[in-house]
Enzyme design. Structure first.
Site, PDB file in Angstrom:
ATOM      1  N   LYS A 116       0.858  -1.181   0.000  1.00  0.00           N
ATOM      2  CA  LYS A 116       0.000   0.000   0.000  1.00  0.00           C
ATOM      3  C   LYS A 116       0.889   1.223   0.000  1.00  0.00           C
ATOM      4  O   LYS A 116       1.717   1.419   0.896  1.00  0.00           O
ATOM      5  CB  LYS A 116      -0.904   0.003   1.228  1.00  0.00           C
ATOM      6  N   LYS A 175      -2.107  -1.540  -3.846  1.00  0.00           N
ATOM      7  CA  LYS A 175      -2.977  -0.363  -3.772  1.00  0.00           C
ATOM      8  C   LYS A 175      -2.149   0.905  -3.901  1.00  0.00           C
ATOM      9  O   LYS A 175      -1.163   1.029  -3.171  1.00  0.00           O
ATOM     10  CB  LYS A 175      -3.686  -0.395  -2.426  1.00  0.00           C
TER      11      LYS A 175
END
Ligand code: PBG
Length: 330
Positions: A194, A252
């Protein structure tokens, strides 16, 4: 010419025969924003495809999605200020409306997969995913709280726990806590890679969860989320998550990190999910609203590109609209 690649493009039928990648309802995970109350269905100006909904409206929306073939949902809460504190205690409070809603959703739709969010940002007055002490986000204390949150969520009936906080060691701590509490069948979808991305803006608008503006609080998440300049570092995170017991890995954002999706796909056997984040959706919508791009062409093309990069699953605010377009075209 002995080779004429255009022969394999000559008709819709042949094009379908040689199509390498497809996006189906089974690949899609629909993110949903939950608020406390009744009869609430609020638009989010910076993310015009999503709404904040109270449980009654949420149940209706899930029913509509299920009708289209969706069966996997990830739920995020917008927490009122009165419930926020330094250490995010409301996150595991048995009275937490998010936990209670999950129970009701699972009672009504036992067949769906309901994924949680584990991070303190919606609950923290500082707006960080971990606990802030003396201007730093402290890792190990935060992990202890996150494990407690995961147990509360498992108890509420979530099928999959989604740690989005990027603290070190949290997957292992959550796995151990779940097993100890005898939730051995509850899965973990780890936000493995992320990034500290600018593309989360509309999400933070939706949940009012951005880091607060205060000189004693770090203004960004760069000490825990990854540097957008790095891809090899994602392999370290992937290796750790695998060892620590993750069942799914996530990259992400998605569209701006297609290379990272491919890299994890080639280096792990776990299923890979990619989060097509709020800002990535918002920019596409904005261009289409201006008449600069054609929504029904570029939105499916975007999801396809994420799939082609190697994602097994796509978390996208477009999940429902994608299936609606697909249905219309058939
Ligand atoms: C919070 C969280 C964020 C997103 C999912 N979980 C925001 C953040 O880390 O600041 C972003 C999702 C999106 O932008 O669609 N831990």
């Amino acid at each position: 010419m002995l080779q004429r690649p255009r022969r394999n493009r000559k008709s819709a039928s042949i094009r379908k025969m040689i199509q390498e990648n497809r996006v189906t309802a089974d690949d899609l995970i629909m993110p949903l924003f939950l608020v406390d109350g009744k009869g609430v269905e609020q638009k989010i100006p910076s993310l015009p495809v999503a709404y904040r909904r109270s449980l009654d409206k949420m149940l209706k929306e899930i029913a509509a999605c299920v009708k289209l073939g969706l069966h996997s949902f990830i739920l995020f809460p917008k927490i009122p200020k009165k419930h926020k504190d330094k250490t995010g205690t409301y996150s595991y409070d048995p009275d937490n409306f998010y936990l209670k809603a999950a129970q009701k959703i699972k009672n009504k739709f036992p067949q769906i997969t309901l994924i949680s969010d584990v991070a303190l940002d919606p609950y923290s007055i500082d707006g960080h995913d971990g606990i802030v002490e003396d201007g730093r986000i402290v890792n190990d204390t935060s992990v202890g709280v996150l494990a407690r949150v995961a147990i509360a969520q498992a108890e509420a009936g979530f099928d999959v726990i989604g740690p989005s906080d990027m603290m070190d060691g949290r997957v292992e701590a959550i796995r151990e806590a779940l097993d100890e509490a005898e939730y051995t069948e509850v899965s973990i979808m780890s936000y493995t890679a992320k990034y500290a991305s600018g593309f989360y803006g509309p999400f933070r608008d939706a949940l009012d969860s951005a880091p607060v503006s205060d000189p004693s609080i770090p203004k960004d998440k760069k000490t825990y989320q990854m540097d957008p300049a790095n891809s090899r570092e994602a392999l370290i995170e992937a290796e750790l998550d695998e060892m620590e017991g993750a069942d799914f890995m996530m990259v992400k954002p998605a569209v701006h990190y297609l290379d990272v999706i491919r890299q994890l796909k080639d280096n792990t056997s776990l299923p890979i999910a990619a989060y097509h984040v709020s800002g990535e959706c918002a920019m596409l919508i904005a261009a289409c609203k201006n008449g600069w791009l054609d929504y029904e062409t570029v939105m499916p093309e975007t999801l396809l590109s994420i799939k082609r990069a190697g994602a097994d699953l796509i978390l996208t605010y477009f999940a429902k609209e994608f299936l609606m377009i697909q249905k219309k075209k058939k």
